[in-house]
Design a protein around this motif. Structure first.
Motif, PDB file in Angstrom:
ATOM      1  N   TRP A 214       0.866  -1.181   0.000  1.00  9.49           N
ATOM      2  CA  TRP A 214       0.000   0.000   0.000  1.00  9.49           C
ATOM      3  C   TRP A 214       0.897   1.223   0.000  1.00  9.49           C
ATOM      4  CZ3 TRP A 214       0.194   3.869   3.682  1.00  9.49           C
ATOM      5  CH2 TRP A 214      -0.719   4.905   3.503  1.00  9.49           C
ATOM      6  N   HIS A 215       0.502   2.220  -0.749  1.00  7.32           N
ATOM      7  CA  HIS A 215       1.213   3.497  -0.734  1.00  7.32           C
ATOM      8  C   HIS A 215       0.225   4.605  -1.088  1.00  7.32           C
ATOM      9  CE1 HIS A 215       5.496   4.972  -0.673  1.00  7.32           C
ATOM     10  NE2 HIS A 215       4.780   6.070  -0.730  1.00  7.32           N
TER      11      HIS A 215
ATOM     12  N   VAL B 252       0.914 -10.111  -6.683  1.00  6.49           N
ATOM     13  CA  VAL B 252       1.117  -8.999  -5.758  1.00  6.49           C
ATOM     14  C   VAL B 252      -0.147  -8.143  -5.746  1.00  6.49           C
ATOM     15  CG1 VAL B 252       2.235  -7.566  -7.509  1.00  6.49           C
ATOM     16  CG2 VAL B 252       2.623  -7.061  -5.116  1.00  6.49           C
ATOM     17  N   VAL B 253      -0.518  -7.677  -4.567  1.00  6.72           N
ATOM     18  CA  VAL B 253      -1.646  -6.767  -4.424  1.00  6.72           C
ATOM     19  C   VAL B 253      -1.055  -5.383  -4.179  1.00  6.72           C
ATOM     20  CG1 VAL B 253      -3.628  -6.130  -3.005  1.00  6.72           C
ATOM     21  CG2 VAL B 253      -3.162  -8.542  -3.489  1.00  6.72           C
ATOM     22  N   PHE B 254      -1.402  -4.415  -5.019  1.00  7.15           N
ATOM     23  CA  PHE B 254      -0.880  -3.059  -4.893  1.00  7.15           C
ATOM     24  C   PHE B 254      -2.051  -2.091  -4.813  1.00  7.15           C
ATOM     25  CE2 PHE B 254       1.170   0.752  -7.061  1.00  7.15           C
ATOM     26  CZ  PHE B 254       1.758   1.204  -5.901  1.00  7.15           C
ATOM     27  N   ASP B 255      -2.091  -1.331  -3.745  1.00  9.43           N
ATOM     28  CA  ASP B 255      -3.157  -0.362  -3.539  1.00  9.43           C
ATOM     29  C   ASP B 255      -2.522   1.024  -3.424  1.00  9.43           C
ATOM     30  OD1 ASP B 255      -5.596   0.792  -3.092  1.00  9.43           O
ATOM     31  OD2 ASP B 255      -5.827   0.028  -1.047  1.00  9.43           O
ATOM     32  N   LEU B 256      -2.832   1.897  -4.360  1.00  9.25           N
ATOM     33  CA  LEU B 256      -2.321   3.264  -4.350  1.00  9.25           C
ATOM     34  C   LEU B 256      -3.499   4.195  -4.054  1.00  9.25           C
ATOM     35  CD1 LEU B 256       0.176   5.063  -4.870  1.00  9.25           C
ATOM     36  CD2 LEU B 256      -0.584   5.245  -7.238  1.00  9.25           C
ATOM     37  N   THR B 257      -3.427   4.859  -2.899  1.00 14.35           N
ATOM     38  CA  THR B 257      -4.510   5.762  -2.506  1.00 14.35           C
ATOM     39  C   THR B 257      -4.083   7.204  -2.737  1.00 14.35           C
ATOM     40  OG1 THR B 257      -3.700   5.759  -0.228  1.00 14.35           O
ATOM     41  CG2 THR B 257      -5.425   4.163  -0.786  1.00 14.35           C
ATOM     42  N   LYS B 258      -5.008   8.119  -2.451  1.00 13.14           N
ATOM     43  CA  LYS B 258      -4.730   9.548  -2.636  1.00 13.14           C
ATOM     44  C   LYS B 258      -5.221  10.324  -1.415  1.00 13.14           C
ATOM     45  CE  LYS B 258      -4.853  12.898  -6.303  1.00 13.14           C
ATOM     46  NZ  LYS B 258      -5.233  13.186  -7.650  1.00 13.14           N
ATOM     47  N   ASN B 259      -4.398  11.281  -0.989  1.00 14.97           N
ATOM     48  CA  ASN B 259      -4.728  12.196   0.114  1.00 14.97           C
ATOM     49  C   ASN B 259      -4.851  11.511   1.477  1.00 14.97           C
ATOM     50  OD1 ASN B 259      -4.776  14.429  -1.625  1.00 14.97           O
ATOM     51  ND2 ASN B 259      -6.902  13.992  -2.176  1.00 14.97           N
ATOM     52  N   VAL B 260      -4.074  10.463   1.694  1.00 12.35           N
ATOM     53  CA  VAL B 260      -4.049   9.811   3.009  1.00 12.35           C
ATOM     54  C   VAL B 260      -2.759  10.152   3.740  1.00 12.35           C
ATOM     55  CG1 VAL B 260      -4.079   7.587   4.209  1.00 12.35           C
ATOM     56  CG2 VAL B 260      -5.542   7.934   2.221  1.00 12.35           C
ATOM     57  N   GLY B 261      -1.667  10.292   3.015  1.00  6.41           N
ATOM     58  CA  GLY B 261      -0.383  10.609   3.629  1.00  6.41           C
ATOM     59  C   GLY B 261       0.469   9.383   3.858  1.00  6.41           C
ATOM     60  N   HIS B 262       1.359   9.472   4.842  1.00  3.24           N
ATOM     61  CA  HIS B 262       2.327   8.404   5.086  1.00  3.24           C
ATOM     62  C   HIS B 262       1.743   7.242   5.887  1.00  3.24           C
ATOM     63  CE1 HIS B 262       6.261   6.604   5.490  1.00  3.24           C
ATOM     64  NE2 HIS B 262       6.129   6.587   6.805  1.00  3.24           N
TER      65      HIS B 262
ATOM     66  N   PRO C 100      -1.310   4.687   6.941  1.00  3.16           N
ATOM     67  CA  PRO C 100      -2.611   4.200   6.460  1.00  3.16           C
ATOM     68  C   PRO C 100      -3.685   4.356   7.533  1.00  3.16           C
ATOM     69  CG  PRO C 100      -1.237   2.352   7.077  1.00  3.16           C
ATOM     70  CD  PRO C 100      -0.386   3.586   7.212  1.00  3.16           C
ATOM     71  N   SER C 101      -4.885   4.523   7.079  1.00  2.70           N
ATOM     72  CA  SER C 101      -6.009   4.579   8.017  1.00  2.70           C
ATOM     73  C   SER C 101      -6.271   3.161   8.525  1.00  2.70           C
ATOM     74  CB  SER C 101      -7.248   5.132   7.309  1.00  2.70           C
ATOM     75  OG  SER C 101      -7.687   4.191   6.336  1.00  2.70           O
ATOM     76  N   PRO C 102      -7.016   3.020   9.625  1.00  4.56           N
ATOM     77  CA  PRO C 102      -7.345   1.672  10.112  1.00  4.56           C
ATOM     78  C   PRO C 102      -8.076   0.831   9.058  1.00  4.56           C
ATOM     79  CG  PRO C 102      -7.802   3.281  11.822  1.00  4.56           C
ATOM     80  CD  PRO C 102      -7.453   4.051  10.580  1.00  4.56           C
ATOM     81  N   ASP C 103      -8.911   1.469   8.245  1.00 10.05           N
ATOM     82  CA  ASP C 103      -9.627   0.732   7.196  1.00 10.05           C
ATOM     83  C   ASP C 103      -8.668   0.192   6.131  1.00 10.05           C
ATOM     84  OD1 ASP C 103     -12.047   1.225   8.443  1.00 10.05           O
ATOM     85  OD2 ASP C 103     -12.505   2.977   7.189  1.00 10.05           O
TER      86      ASP C 103
END
Length: 116
Positions: A12-13, A39-49, A51-54
């Protein structure tokens, strides 16, 4: 990385991470995909360094959903010694508690085979 074949890497990044640039994880994921690893790759936006608990739960759920092969057909061993003269694996212990069979001593000679 070759022993990751028997696991599921979950990466995750966040694209707005200012501490570690997203290109670092993208490069790692691309290497894994080049090696044809799942490989599972999750790229999020506007979360920062962080990860949220979700997001963390989603990643752990993906990892827990994958069942690792108990007895992989191939395990690779390599030494990380910097001196090539002594670049060897010093010892290997394989423990199989159920029906392990007779013990066999195996000695590697100059990486060219085995003798017992």
């Amino acid at each position: 990385m070759m022993n990751l074949k028997n696991t599921l890497p979950v990466v995750w990044h966040d694209s707005t991470d200012t501490i570690i640039k997203p290109i670092e994880s993208t490069a790692l994921v691309n290497i894994l995909k080049t090696l044809k690893y799942d490989v599972v790759f999750d790229l999020t936006k506007n979360v920062g360094h962080m990860p949220s608990p979700d997001i963390a739960e989603k990643c752990y759920k993906a990892m827990r959903a994958r069942t690792r092969e108990l007895y992989p057909q191939q395990v690779n061993l390599r030494s990380n010694r910097p001196d090539p003269t002594f670049n060897r694996v010093d010892w290997v212990q394989v423990y199989q508690p159920f029906n392990s069979g007779n013990e066999h001593a195996m000695f590697l000679r100059h990486g060219l085979g085995r003798s017992s």
